[in-house]
Design an enzyme around this catalytic site. Structure first.
Site, PDB file in Angstrom:
ATOM      1  N   GLY A   1     114.227 -51.907 -23.086  1.00  0.00           N
ATOM      2  CA  GLY A   1     113.850 -53.045 -23.932  1.00  0.00           C
ATOM      3  C   GLY A   1     112.500 -52.797 -24.599  1.00  0.00           C
ATOM      4  O   GLY A   1     112.210 -51.685 -25.025  1.00  0.00           O
TER       5      GLY A   1
ATOM      6  N   GLU B   1     115.751 -24.227 -35.453  1.00  0.00           N
ATOM      7  CA  GLU B   1     116.704 -23.130 -35.155  1.00  0.00           C
ATOM      8  C   GLU B   1     118.088 -23.414 -35.742  1.00  0.00           C
ATOM      9  O   GLU B   1     119.123 -23.115 -35.132  1.00  0.00           O
ATOM     10  CB  GLU B   1     116.741 -22.831 -33.660  1.00  0.00           C
ATOM     11  CG  GLU B   1     115.409 -22.251 -33.218  1.00  0.00           C
ATOM     12  CD  GLU B   1     115.431 -21.462 -31.942  1.00  0.00           C
ATOM     13  OE1 GLU B   1     116.467 -20.877 -31.610  1.00  0.00           O
ATOM     14  OE2 GLU B   1     114.372 -21.417 -31.292  1.00  0.00           O
TER      15      GLU B   1
END
Ligand SMILES: Cc1cc2nc3c(=O)[nH]c(=O)nc-3n(C[C@H](O)[C@H](O)[C@H](O)COP(=O)(O)OP(=O)(O)OC[C@H]3O[C@@H](n4cnc5c(N)ncnc54)[C@H](O)[C@@H]3O)c2cc1C
Length: 393
Positions: free
Chosen positions: A342, A366
């Site tokens: 939350g 990558e």
């Protein structure tokens, strides 16, 4: 072997790295993220415990324990600190050129220093105008006597400014497209080389990401990796084997976020009971754990393929699939972990917002997730053609 199919030795080393991660790295993770300073103390910890050795053969000064265990080590470290996990992944990325294409003299000169961690290394392919389309690079290398003279620049290079050795890609024949690219080993103190900028980033706060400039930079011809024109092939072979290192970083982030969210959900109460007892939270936790385990299956499969001697052609698709799945799972799971906490998930006092920021880069570097999908589809098309021909001939 037990149900997890790890040998006793593999489990023992995994547990050692796990303990280091929990006891020595986890307490530093938030500060590493905040400080934006490269964590040399973690490098020292890896050196003292021979963790870099996990990525190198015994003949090169390493432990020779294989690819799977290297991936597991990156995962364990990334569960608590993705910046520290990246140090290991890039030690593999930056040394793979030497391992795959280096001659004996080059290997003897550099690999033991990388295996011990005395030197950190880097891989310099990307430029400001060429990321996914790496063959469009503009950095050049011109032969002059016993040297190559490099001119140009690289962008977004991990370990810029902290690496002792860079694998640099440059065009020796600019008219020849990707066939005109060559690979070089460049030491950090080479005249004409400079790190000109470090990037402020969303995540992996302790990792340096920088711009490299080459201005008449003279690299000895003895530091050419392979032959002239082989650079692009070397770059792609390296990525096939290094991408799973990023997948392992992503997997660690996913598991770390899941584990934290689970513990939180057991203690946070709403409507008279721990949120872990609410079915909607349980469903989220179940999906997080299941997706993470599925991603692990693809990644460990890749490690076992390498350790079993699979050749380059077989690794390409398995590597891209591991990177794609682990990166997407890390992003989704870390986002769900923030949701489970939350409002507390959104603030820096709790680690899950860091996991979420760190997860994002695993979908980008990558090779972006789009590029992984292109690679997988290309390999599928090759396979299907072979199958059809076999059926009809
Ligand atoms: C923190 C960080 C660390 C990095 N470390 C390194 C490093 O150590 N060494 C190194 O060489 N590089 C490194 N990089 C560079 C990284 O690999 C690139 O940023 C990445 O490959 C994407 O390239 P780009 O940024 O130029 O994006 P672009 O290539 O411009 O892509 C932009 C968007 O278009 C999409 N796209 C591009 N082409 C296609 C296509 N054909 N089909 C569909 N979609 C496409 C991409 O997926 C992306 O979503 C790093 C980057 C960052 C941010």
């Amino acid at each position: 072997m037990a149900w997890d199919e790890l040998t006793d030795e593999q489990r023992e080393i995994r547990d050692l790295v796990r303990t280091l991660a929990r006891e020595r790295i986890a307490p530093r993770a938030a500060a590493i993220d905040e400080s934006h300073a490269f964590p040399w103390d973690i490098v020292e910890l890896f050196r003292e415990n021979d963790v870099f050795g996990l990525f190198f053969d015994e003949a090169d000064g390493g432990l020779g324990t294989g690819a799977l265990l290297g991936l597991i080590a990156i995962e364990e470290v990334s569960k608590v600190c993705a910046t520290s996990g990246l140090i290991l992944a890039v030690q593999e990325l930056g040394s793979l050129g030497l391992k795959l294409a280096g001659n004996d003299e080059q290997k003897q000169r550099y690999l033991p220093r990388l295996a011990s961690g005395e030197w950190i290394c880097a891989y310099a392919l990307t430029e400001a105008g060429s990321g996914s389309d790496s063959a469009a690079m503009r950095t050049t290398a011109r032969r002059d006597g016993d040297d190559y003279v490099l001119d140009g620049s690289k962008r977004f290079i991990t370990n810029a400014g902290v690496a002792g050795l860079y694998t640099v890609f440059a065009k020796t024949d600019p008219a020849a497209g990707h066939r005109g690219i060559s690979a070089f080993l460049m030491e950090a103190d080479t005249p004409g080389f400079e790190v000109t900028r470090l990037e402020p980033k969303m995540g992996i706060g302790g990792s340096t990401t920088g711009e490299l400039a080459f201005d008449g930079c003279r690299v000895p011809a003895a530091n050419l990796l392979g032959a002239e024109g082989e650079g692009f092939t070397i770059a792609m072979r390296i990525l096939d084997r290094s991408r799973p290192g990023i997948a392992a970083q992503a997997l660690g982030i996913a598991q770390g976020a899941t584990d934290y969210a689970l513990e939180y959900a057991k203690t946070r109460e709403t409507m008279g009971k721990p949120i872990a007892q609410h079915q909607l939270i349980q469903a989220k936790l179940a999906d997080m754990e299941t997706e993470t385990e599925a991603a692990r299956g693809l990644l460990y499969r890749f490690g076992r393929m390498v350790d079993g001697g699979a050749d380059d052609a077989e690794l390409t698709k398995a590597s891209a699939m591991a990177k794609l799945k682990c990166g997407d799972v890390a992003m989704a799971v870390a986002t769900d972990a923030v949701q489970i906490l939350g409002g507390y998930g959104y603030i820096k006092e709790y680690p899950v917002e860091r996991y979420m920021r760190d997860a994002k880069i695993t979908q980008i570097y990558e090779g972006t997730q789009e590029i992984q999908r292109l690679v997988i589809a290309r390999e599928m098309l090759k396979e299907s053609r072979a199958f059809l021909l076999a059926e009809t001939v």
